[in-house]
Every structure is written in C-alpha cells, then in structure tokens.
Design a protein around this motif. Sequence first.
Motif, PDB file in Angstrom:
ATOM      1  N   UNK A  49       0.838  -1.202   0.000  1.00 40.45           N
ATOM      2  CA  UNK A  49       0.000   0.000   0.000  1.00 40.45           C
ATOM      3  C   UNK A  49       0.872   1.252   0.000  1.00 40.45           C
ATOM      4  N   UNK A  50       1.920   1.244   0.809  1.00 43.86           N
ATOM      5  CA  UNK A  50       2.832   2.390   0.869  1.00 43.86           C
ATOM      6  C   UNK A  50       3.526   2.575  -0.477  1.00 43.86           C
ATOM      7  N   UNK A  51       3.942   1.484  -1.085  1.00 48.00           N
ATOM      8  CA  UNK A  51       4.595   1.563  -2.394  1.00 48.00           C
ATOM      9  C   UNK A  51       3.642   2.136  -3.450  1.00 48.00           C
ATOM     10  N   UNK A  52       2.405   1.699  -3.416  1.00 52.26           N
ATOM     11  CA  UNK A  52       1.405   2.219  -4.351  1.00 52.26           C
ATOM     12  C   UNK A  52       1.173   3.704  -4.118  1.00 52.26           C
ATOM     13  N   UNK A  53       1.055   4.099  -2.859  1.00 53.28           N
ATOM     14  CA  UNK A  53       0.873   5.515  -2.540  1.00 53.28           C
ATOM     15  C   UNK A  53       2.071   6.353  -2.984  1.00 53.28           C
ATOM     16  N   UNK A  54       3.265   5.821  -2.804  1.00 61.18           N
ATOM     17  CA  UNK A  54       4.476   6.535  -3.205  1.00 61.18           C
ATOM     18  C   UNK A  54       4.510   6.740  -4.714  1.00 61.18           C
ATOM     19  N   UNK A  55       4.162   5.708  -5.467  1.00 57.65           N
ATOM     20  CA  UNK A  55       4.128   5.834  -6.928  1.00 57.65           C
ATOM     21  C   UNK A  55       3.084   6.872  -7.352  1.00 57.65           C
ATOM     22  N   UNK A  56       1.923   6.820  -6.724  1.00 57.11           N
ATOM     23  CA  UNK A  56       0.870   7.784  -7.050  1.00 57.11           C
ATOM     24  C   UNK A  56       1.306   9.207  -6.710  1.00 57.11           C
ATOM     25  N   UNK A  57       1.944   9.361  -5.563  1.00 57.01           N
ATOM     26  CA  UNK A  57       2.417  10.677  -5.132  1.00 57.01           C
ATOM     27  C   UNK A  57       3.462  11.220  -6.109  1.00 57.01           C
ATOM     28  N   UNK A  58       4.379  10.371  -6.545  1.00 58.62           N
ATOM     29  CA  UNK A  58       5.392  10.806  -7.512  1.00 58.62           C
ATOM     30  C   UNK A  58       4.750  11.212  -8.840  1.00 58.62           C
ATOM     31  N   UNK A  59       3.772  10.438  -9.294  1.00 59.04           N
ATOM     32  CA  UNK A  59       3.081  10.757 -10.544  1.00 59.04           C
ATOM     33  C   UNK A  59       2.334  12.086 -10.415  1.00 59.04           C
ATOM     34  N   UNK A  60       1.701  12.306  -9.262  1.00 51.77           N
ATOM     35  CA  UNK A  60       0.992  13.567  -9.045  1.00 51.77           C
ATOM     36  C   UNK A  60       1.971  14.740  -8.999  1.00 51.77           C
ATOM     37  N   UNK A  61       3.121  14.527  -8.381  1.00 53.33           N
ATOM     38  CA  UNK A  61       4.138  15.578  -8.331  1.00 53.33           C
ATOM     39  C   UNK A  61       4.617  15.956  -9.725  1.00 53.33           C
ATOM     40  N   UNK A  62       4.821  14.965 -10.588  1.00 55.78           N
ATOM     41  CA  UNK A  62       5.229  15.236 -11.958  1.00 55.78           C
ATOM     42  C   UNK A  62       4.131  16.001 -12.700  1.00 55.78           C
ATOM     43  N   UNK A  63       2.884  15.615 -12.474  1.00 60.59           N
ATOM     44  CA  UNK A  63       1.764  16.285 -13.134  1.00 60.59           C
ATOM     45  C   UNK A  63       1.642  17.733 -12.650  1.00 60.59           C
TER      46      UNK A  63
END
Length: 87
Positions: free
Chosen positions: A16-30
């Motif tokens: 779950x943490x890994x999924x959240x981290x990936x989502x957070x990174x993608x949102x940061x790029x966006x």
Amino acid sequence: MEREQYQKQIKDILQAVETLLKSNNAMGERVAQLEKIAEDYEDLKAENAKLKGELAMRKRAQYGKGSEKKVTEGRSDYELIAQEVLG
C-alpha cells in the motif's frame, strides 16, 4: 500462526505504501507540468496584451483618435471638396 498474519499484514502495508508513493510521484510530476503550463499561459497573456497595445498605437497613428476625426456624416463628397477649396 500469528507470525504469519503479522508478516502478511506487513507485506500488505508495504504494498500500500509503495502504491501511494508511486501515485504521489506521478501527481508531483503532473503538478510540475501544470505549473509550467501556467507559466507559459501567463507569458502568452502578457505578450497578447503587449501586441494589443502595439496594434492600438498603430491604428491611432494610422487613423487618429475617434475624437480627432472630422464629422462628415450626411454630407456629400462635393460639399466636402467645396468646403476644403473654399475654406
């Protein structure tokens, strides 16, 4: 038995943490992309305003201000020419 449950829970939490981290990174790029787009938009707005000002100045130089124009409505071309010639 409890140890296996804890290990499974820990594994699920890590996923779950890994999924959240990936989502957070993608949102940061966006967000970075959107900030760049916003900067470009502001630059275009400023350039548009500048060009509109230049166009207005050129039109004023070419045609004069509306208050500077002679009122010729309702007069024929002959009357206007006669007025210019006779003064």
